[in-house]
Design a protein around this motif. Structure first.
Motif, PDB file in Angstrom:
ATOM      1  N   UNK A  38       0.846  -1.193   0.000  1.00 53.01           N
ATOM      2  CA  UNK A  38       0.000   0.000   0.000  1.00 53.01           C
ATOM      3  C   UNK A  38       0.881   1.243   0.000  1.00 53.01           C
ATOM      4  N   UNK A  39       1.582   1.500  -1.116  1.00 50.40           N
ATOM      5  CA  UNK A  39       2.497   2.645  -1.130  1.00 50.40           C
ATOM      6  C   UNK A  39       1.737   3.962  -1.062  1.00 50.40           C
ATOM      7  N   UNK A  40       2.455   4.976  -0.707  1.00 50.75           N
ATOM      8  CA  UNK A  40       1.863   6.305  -0.603  1.00 50.75           C
ATOM      9  C   UNK A  40       2.017   6.828   0.803  1.00 50.75           C
ATOM     10  N   UNK A  41       1.701   8.080   0.943  1.00 50.21           N
ATOM     11  CA  UNK A  41       1.834   8.721   2.238  1.00 50.21           C
ATOM     12  C   UNK A  41       0.755   8.230   3.186  1.00 50.21           C
ATOM     13  N   UNK A  42       1.169   7.722   4.317  1.00 49.36           N
ATOM     14  CA  UNK A  42       0.237   7.282   5.353  1.00 49.36           C
ATOM     15  C   UNK A  42       0.147   8.385   6.383  1.00 49.36           C
ATOM     16  N   UNK A  43      -1.044   8.627   6.877  1.00 53.17           N
ATOM     17  CA  UNK A  43      -1.340   9.821   7.644  1.00 53.17           C
ATOM     18  C   UNK A  43      -0.893   9.899   9.081  1.00 53.17           C
ATOM     19  N   UNK A  44       0.384   9.701   9.354  1.00 55.79           N
ATOM     20  CA  UNK A  44       0.834   9.891  10.729  1.00 55.79           C
ATOM     21  C   UNK A  44       0.564  11.308  11.217  1.00 55.79           C
ATOM     22  N   UNK A  83     -10.496  14.759   2.053  1.00 56.64           N
ATOM     23  CA  UNK A  83     -10.606  15.280   3.409  1.00 56.64           C
ATOM     24  C   UNK A  83      -9.345  15.122   4.238  1.00 56.64           C
ATOM     25  N   UNK A  84      -8.861  13.927   4.403  1.00 58.26           N
ATOM     26  CA  UNK A  84      -7.659  13.686   5.196  1.00 58.26           C
ATOM     27  C   UNK A  84      -6.454  13.763   4.259  1.00 58.26           C
ATOM     28  N   UNK A  85      -6.025  14.995   3.977  1.00 54.33           N
ATOM     29  CA  UNK A  85      -5.052  15.252   2.920  1.00 54.33           C
ATOM     30  C   UNK A  85      -3.667  14.694   3.195  1.00 54.33           C
ATOM     31  N   UNK A  86      -3.409  14.233   4.395  1.00 57.24           N
ATOM     32  CA  UNK A  86      -2.118  13.629   4.703  1.00 57.24           C
ATOM     33  C   UNK A  86      -2.079  12.159   4.367  1.00 57.24           C
ATOM     34  N   UNK A  87      -3.067  11.660   3.657  1.00 60.49           N
ATOM     35  CA  UNK A  87      -3.131  10.262   3.238  1.00 60.49           C
ATOM     36  C   UNK A  87      -3.228  10.203   1.721  1.00 60.49           C
ATOM     37  N   UNK A  88      -2.532   9.233   1.132  1.00 65.56           N
ATOM     38  CA  UNK A  88      -2.605   9.059  -0.327  1.00 65.56           C
ATOM     39  C   UNK A  88      -2.466   7.585  -0.707  1.00 65.56           C
ATOM     40  N   UNK A  89      -2.896   6.708   0.143  1.00 66.96           N
ATOM     41  CA  UNK A  89      -2.732   5.277  -0.081  1.00 66.96           C
ATOM     42  C   UNK A  89      -4.006   4.643  -0.632  1.00 66.96           C
ATOM     43  N   UNK A  95     -13.927  -6.638   3.969  1.00 65.48           N
ATOM     44  CA  UNK A  95     -15.284  -7.159   4.176  1.00 65.48           C
ATOM     45  C   UNK A  95     -16.158  -7.003   2.940  1.00 65.48           C
ATOM     46  N   UNK A  96     -15.896  -5.995   2.116  1.00 62.26           N
ATOM     47  CA  UNK A  96     -16.689  -5.778   0.906  1.00 62.26           C
ATOM     48  C   UNK A  96     -15.890  -6.044  -0.362  1.00 62.26           C
ATOM     49  N   UNK A  97     -14.595  -6.299  -0.218  1.00 60.50           N
ATOM     50  CA  UNK A  97     -13.710  -6.556  -1.351  1.00 60.50           C
ATOM     51  C   UNK A  97     -13.772  -5.424  -2.380  1.00 60.50           C
ATOM     52  N   UNK A  98     -13.703  -4.201  -1.866  1.00 57.38           N
ATOM     53  CA  UNK A  98     -13.665  -3.026  -2.722  1.00 57.38           C
ATOM     54  C   UNK A  98     -12.371  -2.274  -2.401  1.00 57.38           C
ATOM     55  N   UNK A  99     -11.788  -1.631  -3.389  1.00 56.96           N
ATOM     56  CA  UNK A  99     -10.571  -0.869  -3.177  1.00 56.96           C
ATOM     57  C   UNK A  99     -10.946   0.491  -2.601  1.00 56.96           C
ATOM     58  N   UNK A 100     -10.244   0.898  -1.571  1.00 54.79           N
ATOM     59  CA  UNK A 100     -10.447   2.229  -0.985  1.00 54.79           C
ATOM     60  C   UNK A 100      -9.164   3.015  -1.180  1.00 54.79           C
ATOM     61  N   UNK A 101      -9.293   4.242  -1.688  1.00 56.35           N
ATOM     62  CA  UNK A 101      -8.130   5.107  -1.923  1.00 56.35           C
ATOM     63  C   UNK A 101      -8.373   6.491  -1.347  1.00 56.35           C
ATOM     64  N   UNK A 102      -7.290   7.111  -0.930  1.00 57.93           N
ATOM     65  CA  UNK A 102      -7.323   8.528  -0.592  1.00 57.93           C
ATOM     66  C   UNK A 102      -6.750   9.314  -1.759  1.00 57.93           C
ATOM     67  N   UNK A 103      -7.342  10.486  -1.976  1.00 63.30           N
ATOM     68  CA  UNK A 103      -6.749  11.438  -2.911  1.00 63.30           C
ATOM     69  C   UNK A 103      -5.499  11.995  -2.256  1.00 63.30           C
TER      70      UNK A 103
END
Length: 140
Positions: A38-44, A83-89, A95-103
């Motif tokens: 899950x590359x990308x910036x994680x929102x620490x 919304x949570x701009x410090x995330x981009x992963x 549970x739903x087998x859908x991909x979730x992404x942050x902008x």
């Protein structure tokens, strides 16, 4: 719409959903990210559930929305949130087998932190017969 165009399954239509505020359900996904998968910036610096608009005390309030989205939107492939701009992963929600992404923080104004930068999420759906592939990346 199904009366005019036929059902989603019959027409092979695919769906993406866009939300501004991420559903609380995604907090559990964010706690188990693997940076190699899950590359990308994680929102620490931008922890989910910590913002005023995403009240951490109201974790079940948006569960009906999440359940309805996954039940009623046929062929839902990905949910993309801001919304949570410090995330981009991106990660697969199990549970739903859908991909979730942050902008990413795409515009100017609002809040930001050093190192976040600006960019936009690109999404590519490739459909070949019954096979659907979703690719996504951040373009800066």
């Amino acid at each position: 719409m199904d009366e005019q165009w036929g059902g989603a399954e019959e027409q092979g239509r695919q769906a993406l959903a866009f939300t501004h505020i991420p559903p609380h359900h995604i907090q559990a996904v964010s706690e188990n990210l693997d940076s190699s998968k899950n590359p990308g910036q994680h929102g620490n610096a931008d922890v989910l559930g910590a913002g005023a608009a995403q009240d951490g005390e109201q974790k079940t309030r948006d569960q009906p929305f999440w359940d309805s989205l996954n039940t009623n939107v046929k062929n839902l492939r990905a949910v993309i949130s801001g919304h949570d701009d410090g995330n981009e992963w991106c990660a697969r929600e199990p549970t739903q087998d859908v991909i979730f992404c942050f902008d990413k923080h795409s515009g100017y104004g609002g809040y930001t932190r050093d190192g976040w930068g600006h960019g936009v999420r690109q999404v590519l759906l490739t459909i070949e017969g019954d096979n659907v592939d979703v690719e996504s990346w951040i373009w800066v």
